[in-house]
Design an enzyme around this catalytic site. Structure first.
Site, PDB file in Angstrom:
ATOM      1  N   GLU A  22       0.376 -15.176  -3.710  1.00 18.84           N
ATOM      2  CA  GLU A  22       0.489 -14.252  -2.778  1.00 18.84           C
ATOM      3  C   GLU A  22       1.568 -14.630  -1.564  1.00 18.84           C
ATOM      4  OE1 GLU A  22       0.264 -11.317  -0.236  1.00 18.84           O
ATOM      5  OE2 GLU A  22      -1.274 -11.201  -1.475  1.00 18.84           O
ATOM      6  N   ASN A  66      -3.742  -4.313   1.580  1.00 17.88           N
ATOM      7  CA  ASN A  66      -4.092  -3.223   2.241  1.00 17.88           C
ATOM      8  C   ASN A  66      -5.594  -2.797   2.134  1.00 17.88           C
ATOM      9  OD1 ASN A  66      -1.651  -2.348   3.294  1.00 17.88           O
ATOM     10  ND2 ASN A  66      -1.082  -1.088   1.631  1.00 17.88           N
ATOM     11  N   ARG A  93      -5.129  15.782   2.437  1.00 14.90           N
ATOM     12  CA  ARG A  93      -4.384  15.227   3.427  1.00 14.90           C
ATOM     13  C   ARG A  93      -3.070  15.840   3.876  1.00 14.90           C
ATOM     14  NH1 ARG A  93      -6.163   8.848   2.206  1.00 14.90           N
ATOM     15  NH2 ARG A  93      -8.232   8.676   3.245  1.00 14.90           N
TER      16      ARG A  93
END
Length: 492
Positions: free
Chosen positions: A29, A37, A322
């Site tokens: 990472e 997220n 959306r």
């Protein structure tokens, strides 16, 4: 097994690999923290879930939505087959005499396909919708505190949105991380993957990486590499190239590491992409910062909420897609709107673990004992806001919205104190990414799997089409994280 990225997809893949008996699992990472997220999300998770949905009624308006979807002209044989499968399930539902909400994986898939303007890939969508409830149950087995109430998240189109009783996405990330640590997954944070390593037969066998001070590393594995690096919402150059209308000054809900690394690395080795021009803007974020936080209501769903402009008037059906919601907001004065709700859905802490009274005291949320006082604080005509709420309350009773066609109704807005939360659009999700198979194998431009390379989560494309339904993201990344790990084990 090497997994690049420690968000929801990466952790899901890591824990699944350990569940399957993989001895060595390494998660790389680049950020100094895990979660990606997924840690920032509102933990909205879509799944057809008969046990929890039995508390919800099937209204005539909802029946009309199903009938319309299964009787339109299909755009392909795959679409026709999916419609036929939904029709068969719906007819069986009607024959049963049930009065509770109709839902099934096929209906979830059809709404995902239709909601994405029919440009998503039905095989991937079916794989997602067929496995997502199992993923939810698996997450519960790992300790995710899934709440029993099912609602409809913003842009979700149906009441199949689950939420966790934990701040933001912590209820998804923490149980997986704890399970991963307990099972011996090795994490290396601050480690940025730079490229893939391939053997002389073209199989991906590892990655090269650098740490935060520039030291170089090579990591190899016989179990392949899973890319779970997220999307590219924070890569302004990449997103503008894909979607030129998204100007560089636009804010994003995403964590700063969402810069498209996995897409850049994989395409260097011939990986194909799909839907890169599809970037979603979230309608109801915090003005200025673009963050999801800062709202009064506890649930992510819009069942008991209306949105009004600065004139105190509704301007859109709150259960719209959306992209439709965003387009409507942009036409309103100042491009800012207000969530209006009463105290029946407010708890001391919101879904991001923020103290609501603190948010009120610093002016992030407005609170009043009457709608007239709330309107005064917002600088809008009191009679307009009162009339708008009264009109909505009648719609709740009639279960019908003659003005905008809203289908989602639960409780009226009647219990003081009343709350208003300023909201504005923010770049949220990149629907495009690496082309994968239904087994999460990364495909080249000829549609053939790149041996040893897998991908899951927002780094991939093809599932959400041109418009992702709210609540489909966490469900997608966790589901395909599991699929990627199973596939890597099966193909080693």
């Amino acid at each position: 097994m090497i997994i690049v990225g420690a968000g929801g997809a990466g952790l899901s893949a890591a824990v699944t690999a350990k569940d399957l008996g993989v001895k060595n699992v390494l998660v790389l990472e680049k950020m100094p923290v895990i979660g990606g997220n997924t840690l920032r999300c509102a933990s909205a998770f879509n799944a057809a879930d008969p046990d929890r949905q039995k508390a919800l009624p099937m209204t005539e308006t909802l029946k009309e939505a199903v009938v319309k979807a299964i009787n339109e002209k299909p755009v392909s044989e795959e679409h026709a087959k999916l419609m036929a499968d939904v029709k068969a399930k719906y007819e069986a539902y009607l024959k049963s005499g049930s009065k509770t909400l109709f839902d099934c994986p096929e209906w979830h898939a059809l709404q995902t396909y239709n909601g994405g303007d029919k440009v998503g890939q039905i095989p991937l969508i079916r794989q997602y919708s067929n496995n997502v409830l199992d993923t939810l149950h698996w997450m519960q087995s790992k300790g995710s505190p899934v709440m029993d109430r099912v609602s409809q998240g913003a842009g979700a189109l149906w009441q199949r949105t689950h939420q966790l009783d934990a701040p933001a996405g912590l209820g998804l990330i923490d149980p997986l991380y704890q399970a991963a640590v307990k099972q011996g997954v090795n994490f290396k944070l601050g480690m940025r993957v730079q490229d893939l390593i391939l053997n002389d037969k073209g199989r991906v066998i590892g990655v090269t990486a650098t740490d935060k001070v520039g030291n170089k590393y090579e990591f190899t594995s016989k179990d392949g590499v899973i890319l779970a690096t997220g999307g590219y919402s924070q890569n302004k150059e990449m997103r503008q190239k894909s979607a030129p209308h998204l100007t560089s000054e636009m804010v994003s809900t995403n964590q700063p590491g969402a810069t498209g690394d996995g897409i850049i690395i994989a395409t260097r080795h011939g990986a194909d992409t799909t839907g890169m021009n599809y970037v979603q803007v979230y309608p109801l974020a915090t003005p200025g910062t673009g963050a999801l936080q800062g709202r009064a209501r506890k649930m992510s769903g819009l069942d008991d909420v209306i949105d009004v402009n600065k004139n105190g008037e509704r301007f859109v059906k709150e259960d719209a897609r959306r992209d439709e919601f965003v387009a409507a907001i942009k036409k309103q004065p100042g491009g800012v709107v207000y969530d209006i709700n009463d105290s029946s859905i407010v708890k001391p802490l919101n879904s991001f673990n923020e103290d609501v009274e603190t948010l009120v005291s610093i002016g992030r949320i407005y609170k009043a004992d009457s709608l007239a006082d709330l309107a005064k604080q917002l600088g809008m005509p009191a009679d307009k806001l009162e009339a708008t709420v009264a009109e909505f309350n009648k719609m709740v009773e009639a279960k019908k919205d003659p003005k905008f066609g809203r289908k989602l109704f639960d409780r009226p807005i009647v219990k003081p104190p009343f709350y208003a939360t300023p909201r504005a659009p923010s770049i949220h999700h990149t629907m495009g990414g690496l082309q994968i198979s239904t087994n999460a194998q990364v495909l080249d431009k000829n549609g053939k799997p790149i041996p040893g390379l897998y991908a899951a989560g927002e780094v991939t494309g093809g599932i959400h089409g041109s418009n992702r339904l709210g609540g489909n993201a966490t469900a997608d990344v966790l589901t395909f994280g599991r699929i990627a790990a199973k596939s890597a084990v099966a193909h080693k």
